[in-house]
Design a protein around this motif. Sequence first.
Motif, short mmCIF file in Angstrom:
data_model
loop_
_atom_site.label_atom_id
_atom_site.label_comp_id
_atom_site.label_asym_id
_atom_site.label_seq_id
_atom_site.Cartn_x
_atom_site.Cartn_y
_atom_site.Cartn_z
N VAL A 102 0.83 -1.19 0.00
CA VAL A 102 0.00 0.00 0.00
C VAL A 102 0.87 1.26 0.00
O VAL A 102 0.62 2.21 -0.75
N GLU A 103 1.91 1.25 0.82
CA GLU A 103 2.82 2.40 0.86
C GLU A 103 3.45 2.64 -0.50
O GLU A 103 3.54 3.78 -0.98
N ARG A 104 3.90 1.57 -1.11
CA ARG A 104 4.58 1.69 -2.41
C ARG A 104 3.65 2.20 -3.50
O ARG A 104 4.07 2.94 -4.39
N LEU A 105 2.38 1.83 -3.41
CA LEU A 105 1.41 2.29 -4.40
C LEU A 105 0.95 3.71 -4.12
O LEU A 105 0.25 4.31 -4.92
N GLY A 106 1.33 4.23 -2.96
CA GLY A 106 0.97 5.60 -2.64
C GLY A 106 -0.41 5.76 -2.05
O GLY A 106 -0.95 6.86 -2.02
N PHE A 107 -1.00 4.67 -1.58
CA PHE A 107 -2.34 4.71 -1.00
C PHE A 107 -2.25 4.92 0.52
O PHE A 107 -1.23 4.59 1.13
N PRO A 108 -3.31 5.44 1.13
CA PRO A 108 -3.34 5.49 2.60
C PRO A 108 -3.51 4.09 3.17
O PRO A 108 -3.99 3.18 2.48
N TYR A 109 -3.13 3.90 4.44
CA TYR A 109 -3.42 2.61 5.09
C TYR A 109 -4.92 2.41 5.09
O TYR A 109 -5.69 3.31 5.33
N TRP A 110 -5.29 1.16 4.84
CA TRP A 110 -6.70 0.83 4.70
C TRP A 110 -7.52 0.99 5.96
O TRP A 110 -7.05 0.70 7.06
N THR A 111 -8.77 1.37 5.78
CA THR A 111 -9.80 1.10 6.77
C THR A 111 -10.17 -0.37 6.58
O THR A 111 -10.50 -0.78 5.47
N PRO A 112 -10.10 -1.21 7.63
CA PRO A 112 -10.49 -2.61 7.44
C PRO A 112 -11.90 -2.70 6.87
O PRO A 112 -12.77 -1.89 7.21
N TYR A 113 -12.15 -3.69 6.04
CA TYR A 113 -13.45 -3.81 5.40
C TYR A 113 -14.59 -3.75 6.40
O TYR A 113 -15.58 -3.05 6.20
N LEU A 114 -14.47 -4.49 7.51
CA LEU A 114 -15.55 -4.55 8.47
C LEU A 114 -15.75 -3.25 9.23
O LEU A 114 -16.74 -3.08 9.94
N ALA A 115 -14.80 -2.33 9.11
CA ALA A 115 -14.94 -1.01 9.73
C ALA A 115 -15.38 0.04 8.72
O ALA A 115 -15.68 1.18 9.08
N GLY A 116 -15.41 -0.32 7.44
CA GLY A 116 -15.78 0.63 6.39
C GLY A 116 -17.28 0.85 6.34
O GLY A 116 -18.06 -0.06 6.58
N LYS A 117 -17.65 2.08 6.03
CA LYS A 117 -19.07 2.42 6.02
C LYS A 117 -19.50 3.08 4.72
O LYS A 117 -20.69 3.12 4.41
N SER A 118 -18.58 3.64 3.98
CA SER A 118 -18.96 4.41 2.79
C SER A 118 -18.04 4.09 1.62
O SER A 118 -16.99 3.46 1.79
N ARG A 119 -18.44 4.57 0.47
CA ARG A 119 -17.62 4.41 -0.73
C ARG A 119 -16.24 5.02 -0.54
O ARG A 119 -15.24 4.49 -1.02
N GLU A 120 -16.17 6.13 0.18
CA GLU A 120 -14.89 6.80 0.40
C GLU A 120 -13.91 5.90 1.16
O GLU A 120 -12.71 5.96 0.94
N ASP A 121 -14.43 5.06 2.05
CA ASP A 121 -13.56 4.15 2.81
C ASP A 121 -12.85 3.16 1.88
O ASP A 121 -11.80 2.62 2.25
#
Length: 395
Positions: A102-121
């Motif tokens: 994730v770091e190498r791709l330049g993305f933020p650390y993930w919100t775990p799927y089960l903690a995600g609530k919206s498309r933005e997550d």
Amino acid sequence: MAAKPAPLPPVVVVVAAALALCAATASASASPAAANGTTTTRRRSGCYSHLFTFGNSLIDTGNFIHYSTSPGSVARSPYGETFFHRPTGRWSDGRLIVDFIVERLGFPYWTPYLAGKSREDFRYGANFAVASGTALNQLLFKKKHLSVAAITPYSLAVQVGWFKKVLAMLASTDQERKEVMARSVFMVGEFGGNDYLHPLFQNKTLDWVRPLVPRVVRYIAGAVEELIQLGATTVYVPGLFPLGCVPRLLFLFRNGGAGDHDPATGCLRGLNDGLTVIHNTLLRRRLAELRAAHPGVTIAYADYYGEVMELVSAPAANGFDAGAALTACCAGGGPYNGNFTVHCSDPGATQCADPSRYINWDGLHMTEAVYRIMARGVLDGPFADPPIMSRCHNY
């Protein structure tokens, strides 16, 4: 994972995936690192729009602690101490393979799927991995008269179902979904480790476990096929790391039952040659068949076995303590510090002074130092062909 129905889910691992046609530009991205509450600035690789991963505790970044009513040791210090400085649900002292990807791709650390609530997550993808996750489902284990107390109900098929829900959130039309799939990289695995460890920790023999291998591989291949049918164009599938070099298994079979010890490494040959290599050989063969059936799709095998064996065979050359290649940094004492009646964060656990000098963290999972090396082998080679970053520019 404990000796009987332990609350501690075993290793598993991870797996990675990458895609074609990378944009030649890189953009700066400042985004919240959901895992530790800090803000990091990273350069976007410009290669992939999303990363989706499926697996178990080798790459679980917090799903287990979001559904478990008593997550146990992983929710307590010293888990997470090296990088996040607090427990985050990762089964290590710090970051996992997927964190480095994730770091190498330049993305933020993930919100775990089960903690995600919206498309933005899920803007940059999602991690569906859950500790103790298996390729097979609970029903199959029940039919074989095994306890499923330590086996999550969120098997590979369930995780693929979660992905379909996220895909529907990200794209509302067939064309949009096709575009998301084509620009995403998928990691399916590692799967299989827990399918074999759960029975072994319930006193089943290698001869009992070995017949599971073809079915496990069939389930993994089926999930890959399903993702391809949905439009995936780049999928990475890791093999098993060497189970015969895992401290808890070395402790479990200290009095025999898993073959002799390899004089060069000290690992158990029965668990390596008699199980892990068989799984990896069948998996590679099945992935080759999938490549032949889908010539326009990148289906890459990630050689976790080769990566870890290289470290175990020459620990000092890779920056690890030569005398502790098969010893857990933080566990319950005994041979290999592999006693699993005491977990890493329990009172009385034996902990090393410097996790970065150890290959194994808690008897089942690796240290951040090892995950960094493993991630590099998949991102840049030589342990994945083609490596994830092979078609990317400006990194």
